[in-house]
Scaffold this motif. Structure first.
Motif, short mmCIF file in Angstrom:
data_model
loop_
_atom_site.label_atom_id
_atom_site.label_comp_id
_atom_site.label_asym_id
_atom_site.label_seq_id
_atom_site.Cartn_x
_atom_site.Cartn_y
_atom_site.Cartn_z
N ARG A 1 0.67 11.75 -7.79
CA ARG A 1 0.56 10.48 -7.06
C ARG A 1 0.49 9.33 -8.06
N GLY A 2 1.18 8.24 -7.72
CA GLY A 2 1.23 7.09 -8.60
C GLY A 2 2.35 7.14 -9.61
N GLN A 3 3.00 8.30 -9.74
CA GLN A 3 4.09 8.44 -10.72
C GLN A 3 5.30 7.62 -10.28
N LYS A 4 5.98 7.01 -11.25
CA LYS A 4 7.19 6.24 -10.96
C LYS A 4 8.38 7.19 -10.90
N LEU A 5 9.18 7.05 -9.86
CA LEU A 5 10.30 7.96 -9.61
C LEU A 5 11.54 7.15 -9.25
N VAL A 6 12.65 7.47 -9.90
CA VAL A 6 13.93 6.81 -9.58
C VAL A 6 14.61 7.58 -8.44
N VAL A 7 14.96 6.87 -7.39
CA VAL A 7 15.82 7.44 -6.35
C VAL A 7 17.25 7.20 -6.82
N ALA A 8 17.88 8.26 -7.29
CA ALA A 8 19.14 8.13 -8.03
C ALA A 8 20.33 8.01 -7.10
N SER A 9 20.42 6.86 -6.43
CA SER A 9 21.53 6.63 -5.51
C SER A 9 21.78 5.13 -5.39
N HIS A 10 23.05 4.78 -5.16
CA HIS A 10 23.42 3.42 -4.82
C HIS A 10 23.78 3.31 -3.34
N ASN A 11 23.64 4.42 -2.61
CA ASN A 11 23.92 4.45 -1.17
C ASN A 11 22.67 3.99 -0.43
N GLU A 12 22.76 2.84 0.22
CA GLU A 12 21.57 2.26 0.87
C GLU A 12 21.00 3.17 1.95
N GLY A 13 21.88 3.88 2.67
CA GLY A 13 21.40 4.78 3.71
C GLY A 13 20.58 5.93 3.14
N LYS A 14 21.08 6.54 2.07
CA LYS A 14 20.35 7.64 1.43
C LYS A 14 19.04 7.15 0.85
N VAL A 15 19.06 6.00 0.18
CA VAL A 15 17.84 5.45 -0.41
C VAL A 15 16.81 5.21 0.68
N ARG A 16 17.23 4.64 1.80
CA ARG A 16 16.30 4.35 2.90
C ARG A 16 15.68 5.64 3.43
N GLU A 17 16.51 6.68 3.64
CA GLU A 17 15.99 7.94 4.17
C GLU A 17 15.04 8.61 3.19
N LEU A 18 15.37 8.58 1.91
CA LEU A 18 14.49 9.20 0.92
C LEU A 18 13.18 8.42 0.77
N GLY B 1 2.50 8.61 -2.15
CA GLY B 1 1.89 7.75 -3.15
C GLY B 1 2.66 7.61 -4.44
N LEU B 2 3.98 7.77 -4.38
CA LEU B 2 4.81 7.61 -5.57
C LEU B 2 5.30 6.16 -5.67
N GLU B 3 5.53 5.69 -6.88
CA GLU B 3 6.12 4.38 -7.09
C GLU B 3 7.63 4.56 -7.19
N LEU B 4 8.35 4.07 -6.18
CA LEU B 4 9.78 4.34 -6.08
C LEU B 4 10.61 3.13 -6.49
N VAL B 5 11.70 3.42 -7.19
CA VAL B 5 12.68 2.40 -7.54
C VAL B 5 14.06 3.05 -7.46
N SER B 6 15.02 2.33 -6.93
CA SER B 6 16.36 2.91 -6.77
C SER B 6 17.22 2.66 -8.01
N ALA B 7 18.24 3.48 -8.17
CA ALA B 7 19.18 3.30 -9.27
C ALA B 7 19.86 1.94 -9.18
N ALA B 8 20.12 1.49 -7.95
CA ALA B 8 20.75 0.18 -7.78
C ALA B 8 19.83 -0.93 -8.26
N GLU B 9 18.53 -0.82 -7.94
CA GLU B 9 17.57 -1.84 -8.37
C GLU B 9 17.47 -1.91 -9.89
N LEU B 10 17.63 -0.76 -10.54
CA LEU B 10 17.58 -0.72 -12.01
C LEU B 10 18.93 -1.02 -12.64
#
Length: 212
Positions: free
Chosen positions: A7-24, A32-41
């Motif tokens: 919990r609290g770990q930062k995790l990249v959601v490795a997708s530029h597909n907005e639908g997949k990112v939203r579902e994940l 309790g994970l800190e999420l950031v998408s590949a598109a945001e990075l």
């Protein structure tokens, strides 16, 4: 291989597909994970050169993990139509053309089924498949597959979800994924199998990675 998230770990959601990112994001929200998408990075999208869902999911997860120097979770998923010998499969998004227009992709699937004379419900069976891959910057990875069977309907029904959802009627249900809310599609519990392919893969991922 066992990879453990905290919990609290930062995790990249490795997708530029907005639908997949939203579902994940929806599926991961209780943990309790800190999420950031590949598109945001602004990470580059790797070319999907694999011949299976697992190969492509692993390729995307490892690329994002190494580029961001963070753990990454990738998804590769698609629609496998029995009468089309498993197509579009790993090429599901590409059936929508350069713009990834899934309205065009659904028309293409329906047209090919018509050309094969596959018009009855028993001839329009299909599976939705999803593979999730968790990867570390050091090159470790673990993959998890989920699958749901159903029938393709025409015309498409519903405006929820994304991709081929409006034409996919899951087995045992009278509404397409496009007519279901995210909660209905993705609800899962440790002792209960979820409905969607992604939630089924996610359930295996949670148990293996010891989060929650």
């Amino acid at each position: 291989m066992t990879l453990t998230l905290e919990r609290g770990q930062k995790l990249v959601v490795a997708s530029h597909n907005e639908g997949k990112v939203r579902e994940l994001r929806t599926l991961l929200s209780p943990f309790g994970l800190e999420l950031v998408s590949a598109a945001e990075l602004e990470l580059p999208e790797p070319e999907e050169t694999g011949s299976t869902y697992q190969e492509n999911a692993e390729l995307k997860a490892l690329a994002a993990a190494k580029a961001a120097n963070l753990w990454a979770l990738a998804d590769d998923s698609g629609l496998s139509v029995d009468a089309l010998d498993g197509a579009p499969g790993i090429y599901s998004a590409r059936w929508g053309g350069p713009e990834r227009d899934f309205n065009n992709a659904m028309v293409k699937v329906h047209t090919e089924l018509m050309q094969k004379g596959a018009m009855g419900p028993g001839q329009r069976t299909a599976d939705f498949v999803a593979v999730l891959c968790l990867a570390t910057p050091e090159g470790e990875s673990a993959c998890f597959e989920g699958r749901v069977s159903g029938t393709l309907v025409w015309p498409p029904r519903g405006d929820k979800g994304f991709g081929y959802d409006p034409m996919f009627l899951p087995e045992g249900h009278n509404r397409t994924f496009g007519e279901m809310t995210e909660d209905e599609k993705h609800a899962w519990a440790p002792d209960k199998i979820g409905l969607s392919h992604r939630s089924r893969a996610f359930s295996k991922f949670v148990k293996a990675c010891c989060i929650g």
